[in-house]
Design a protein around this motif. Structure first.
Motif, PDB file in Angstrom:
ATOM      1  N   PRO A  69       3.257  11.561   3.035  1.00 37.47           N
ATOM      2  CA  PRO A  69       1.650  12.572   3.152  1.00 37.47           C
ATOM      3  C   PRO A  69       0.507  11.985   3.099  1.00 37.47           C
ATOM      4  CG  PRO A  69       3.031  11.643   1.243  1.00 37.47           C
ATOM      5  CD  PRO A  69       3.298  10.872   2.236  1.00 37.47           C
ATOM      6  N   GLY A  70      -0.149  13.024   3.259  1.00 32.89           N
ATOM      7  CA  GLY A  70      -1.518  12.306   4.445  1.00 32.89           C
ATOM      8  C   GLY A  70      -1.703  12.309   5.604  1.00 32.89           C
ATOM      9  N   MET A  71      -2.162  10.942   6.016  1.00 33.79           N
ATOM     10  CA  MET A  71      -1.941   9.825   7.611  1.00 33.79           C
ATOM     11  C   MET A  71      -0.899   9.535   7.192  1.00 33.79           C
ATOM     12  SD  MET A  71      -4.254   6.124   8.102  1.00 33.79           S
ATOM     13  CE  MET A  71      -5.682   7.375   7.066  1.00 33.79           C
ATOM     14  N   THR A  72      -0.174  10.115   8.028  1.00 33.97           N
ATOM     15  CA  THR A  72       1.035   9.192   8.540  1.00 33.97           C
ATOM     16  C   THR A  72       1.329   7.677   9.509  1.00 33.97           C
ATOM     17  OG1 THR A  72       1.144   9.762  11.361  1.00 33.97           O
ATOM     18  CG2 THR A  72       1.603  11.385   9.710  1.00 33.97           C
ATOM     19  N   GLY A  73       1.964   7.098   8.976  1.00 34.18           N
ATOM     20  CA  GLY A  73       2.584   5.952   9.692  1.00 34.18           C
ATOM     21  C   GLY A  73       2.158   5.726  11.228  1.00 34.18           C
ATOM     22  N   LEU A  74       2.056   6.603  12.282  1.00 31.45           N
ATOM     23  CA  LEU A  74       1.634   6.323  13.635  1.00 31.45           C
ATOM     24  C   LEU A  74       0.381   6.519  13.525  1.00 31.45           C
ATOM     25  CD1 LEU A  74       4.480   8.817  15.028  1.00 31.45           C
ATOM     26  CD2 LEU A  74       4.141   6.245  15.195  1.00 31.45           C
ATOM     27  N   GLU A  75      -0.195   7.577  12.977  1.00 35.12           N
ATOM     28  CA  GLU A  75      -1.881   7.122  12.300  1.00 35.12           C
ATOM     29  C   GLU A  75      -2.108   7.008  11.712  1.00 35.12           C
ATOM     30  OE1 GLU A  75      -2.476  12.733  12.057  1.00 35.12           O
ATOM     31  OE2 GLU A  75      -2.229  11.142   9.981  1.00 35.12           O
ATOM     32  N   LEU A  76      -1.829   5.966  11.638  1.00 35.71           N
ATOM     33  CA  LEU A  76      -2.432   4.221  10.265  1.00 35.71           C
ATOM     34  C   LEU A  76      -1.959   3.123  11.330  1.00 35.71           C
ATOM     35  CD1 LEU A  76      -3.521   2.641   8.419  1.00 35.71           C
ATOM     36  CD2 LEU A  76      -0.369   2.649   7.462  1.00 35.71           C
TER      37      LEU A  76
ATOM     38  N   ALA B 222       0.990  -0.773   0.147  1.00 34.11           N
ATOM     39  CA  ALA B 222      -0.091  -0.253  -0.006  1.00 34.11           C
ATOM     40  C   ALA B 222       0.945   1.556  -0.423  1.00 34.11           C
ATOM     41  CB  ALA B 222      -0.727   0.055   1.650  1.00 34.11           C
ATOM     42  N   PHE B 223       0.211   2.396  -0.896  1.00 39.31           N
ATOM     43  CA  PHE B 223       1.626   2.973  -1.323  1.00 39.31           C
ATOM     44  C   PHE B 223       0.710   4.722   0.115  1.00 39.31           C
ATOM     45  CE2 PHE B 223       2.373   0.440  -4.371  1.00 39.31           C
ATOM     46  CZ  PHE B 223       3.631   0.295  -3.838  1.00 39.31           C
ATOM     47  N   SER B 224      -0.332   4.230   0.471  1.00 39.65           N
ATOM     48  CA  SER B 224      -0.726   5.376   1.699  1.00 39.65           C
ATOM     49  C   SER B 224      -1.485   4.822   2.743  1.00 39.65           C
ATOM     50  CB  SER B 224      -1.837   6.015   0.588  1.00 39.65           C
ATOM     51  OG  SER B 224      -2.771   5.893   0.390  1.00 39.65           O
ATOM     52  N   GLY B 225      -1.201   5.640   3.772  1.00 44.03           N
ATOM     53  CA  GLY B 225      -2.370   4.868   4.730  1.00 44.03           C
ATOM     54  C   GLY B 225      -3.705   4.643   4.074  1.00 44.03           C
ATOM     55  N   GLU B 226      -4.434   5.638   3.784  1.00 46.73           N
ATOM     56  CA  GLU B 226      -5.723   5.028   3.211  1.00 46.73           C
ATOM     57  C   GLU B 226      -5.472   3.731   2.469  1.00 46.73           C
ATOM     58  OE1 GLU B 226      -3.982   8.110   3.137  1.00 46.73           O
ATOM     59  OE2 GLU B 226      -5.383  10.029   3.915  1.00 46.73           O
ATOM     60  N   GLU B 227      -4.808   4.158   1.630  1.00 48.75           N
ATOM     61  CA  GLU B 227      -4.466   2.498   0.724  1.00 48.75           C
ATOM     62  C   GLU B 227      -4.914   0.929   1.614  1.00 48.75           C
ATOM     63  OE1 GLU B 227      -2.468   0.775  -2.530  1.00 48.75           O
ATOM     64  OE2 GLU B 227      -1.761   2.614  -2.362  1.00 48.75           O
ATOM     65  N   ALA B 228      -3.955   1.256   3.055  1.00 51.19           N
ATOM     66  CA  ALA B 228      -3.317   0.326   3.719  1.00 51.19           C
ATOM     67  C   ALA B 228      -5.194  -0.589   4.281  1.00 51.19           C
ATOM     68  CB  ALA B 228      -2.630   0.742   4.969  1.00 51.19           C
ATOM     69  N   LEU B 229      -5.425   0.987   4.953  1.00 56.78           N
ATOM     70  CA  LEU B 229      -7.078   0.614   5.365  1.00 56.78           C
ATOM     71  C   LEU B 229      -7.636   0.106   4.746  1.00 56.78           C
ATOM     72  CD1 LEU B 229      -7.420   3.740   8.147  1.00 56.78           C
ATOM     73  CD2 LEU B 229      -6.497   1.767   8.504  1.00 56.78           C
ATOM     74  N   ASN B 230      -7.833   0.631   3.093  1.00 57.06           N
ATOM     75  CA  ASN B 230      -8.606   0.058   2.299  1.00 57.06           C
ATOM     76  C   ASN B 230      -8.301  -1.844   2.046  1.00 57.06           C
ATOM     77  OD1 ASN B 230     -10.390   2.433   1.968  1.00 57.06           O
ATOM     78  ND2 ASN B 230      -9.102   3.103   0.567  1.00 57.06           N
ATOM     79  N   LEU B 231      -7.449  -1.668   1.727  1.00 58.19           N
ATOM     80  CA  LEU B 231      -6.623  -3.327   1.843  1.00 58.19           C
ATOM     81  C   LEU B 231      -7.486  -3.998   2.979  1.00 58.19           C
ATOM     82  CD1 LEU B 231      -3.312  -2.945   0.199  1.00 58.19           C
ATOM     83  CD2 LEU B 231      -4.851  -4.253  -1.047  1.00 58.19           C
ATOM     84  N   LEU B 232      -6.691  -3.444   4.236  1.00 60.16           N
ATOM     85  CA  LEU B 232      -7.069  -4.151   5.756  1.00 60.16           C
ATOM     86  C   LEU B 232      -8.432  -4.585   5.394  1.00 60.16           C
ATOM     87  CD1 LEU B 232      -4.589  -2.898   7.763  1.00 60.16           C
ATOM     88  CD2 LEU B 232      -5.100  -5.324   7.154  1.00 60.16           C
ATOM     89  N   GLY B 233      -9.810  -3.430   5.013  1.00 57.57           N
ATOM     90  CA  GLY B 233     -10.941  -3.664   4.979  1.00 57.57           C
ATOM     91  C   GLY B 233     -11.897  -4.632   3.849  1.00 57.57           C
ATOM     92  N   SER B 234     -10.587  -5.454   2.930  1.00 52.88           N
ATOM     93  CA  SER B 234     -11.462  -5.499   2.315  1.00 52.88           C
ATOM     94  C   SER B 234     -11.457  -6.876   2.268  1.00 52.88           C
ATOM     95  CB  SER B 234     -10.549  -5.609   0.556  1.00 52.88           C
ATOM     96  OG  SER B 234      -9.320  -6.546   0.592  1.00 52.88           O
ATOM     97  N   GLU B 235     -11.105  -7.467   3.254  1.00 53.50           N
ATOM     98  CA  GLU B 235     -11.547  -8.887   3.392  1.00 53.50           C
ATOM     99  C   GLU B 235     -11.663  -8.847   5.108  1.00 53.50           C
ATOM    100  OE1 GLU B 235      -7.505 -11.657   1.143  1.00 53.50           O
ATOM    101  OE2 GLU B 235      -7.691  -9.829   2.787  1.00 53.50           O
ATOM    102  N   ASN B 236     -12.430 -10.117   5.524  1.00 60.71           N
ATOM    103  CA  ASN B 236     -13.252  -9.699   6.352  1.00 60.71           C
ATOM    104  C   ASN B 236     -12.832 -11.360   7.279  1.00 60.71           C
ATOM    105  OD1 ASN B 236     -14.205  -9.341   8.930  1.00 60.71           O
ATOM    106  ND2 ASN B 236     -16.265  -8.599   8.631  1.00 60.71           N
TER     107      ASN B 236
END
Length: 128
Positions: free
Chosen positions: A62-69, A34-48
């Motif tokens: 940029p955007g969401m920092t790793g600490l926020e993620l 994932a190339f951003s925090g938002e993309e990482a959360l989307n990938l995690l949320g795509s499987e349950n």
């Protein structure tokens, strides 16, 4: 074992694929990038539940920092360990990461031997 690497620098993908070539070929591990925090959360949320069992994230993005993620993952997916990486090995980032629940903290350039040790310990825990 599926691992997510989160970093805004795209060349990180090639580096990880090169350093873990043997493990990838032997199907010991699998990577999602994932190339951003938002993309990482989307990938995690795509499987349950998420198939990802370990997240390795850059702090300075940029955007969401790793600490926020890290905080968001710890809230929503408390069983997924997260390790942080930073180009700056300063104690402030280290303390924030560890206090927020990071499993490990790596500085760039990444010590891939240490990372492989951490991943193999995780594999043993999952199998054990």
């Amino acid at each position: 074992m599926k691992i997510m690497i989160v970093d805004d620098e795209k060349d990180v993908e090639m580096l990880f694929r090169q350093k873990f070539r043997k493990e990838l070929r032997n199907k010991e591990i699998e990577f999602d990038f994932a190339f951003s925090g938002e993309e990482a959360l989307n990938l995690l949320g795509s499987e349950n539940p998420p198939k990802i069992v370990y997240v390795f994230s850059d702090i300075n993005m940029p955007g969401m920092t790793g600490l926020e993620l890290l905080e968001k993952i710890k809230l929503k997916y408390p069983n997924i360990p997260v390790s942080m990486i930073s180009a700056y090995g300063d104690s402030d980032n280290y303390n924030k990461a560890i206090n927020s629940g990071a499993k490990g903290f790596f500085t760039k350039p990444i010590d891939f031997e240490s990372l492989k040790t951490e991943i193999s310990q995780l594999i043993k825990e999952k199998e054990g």
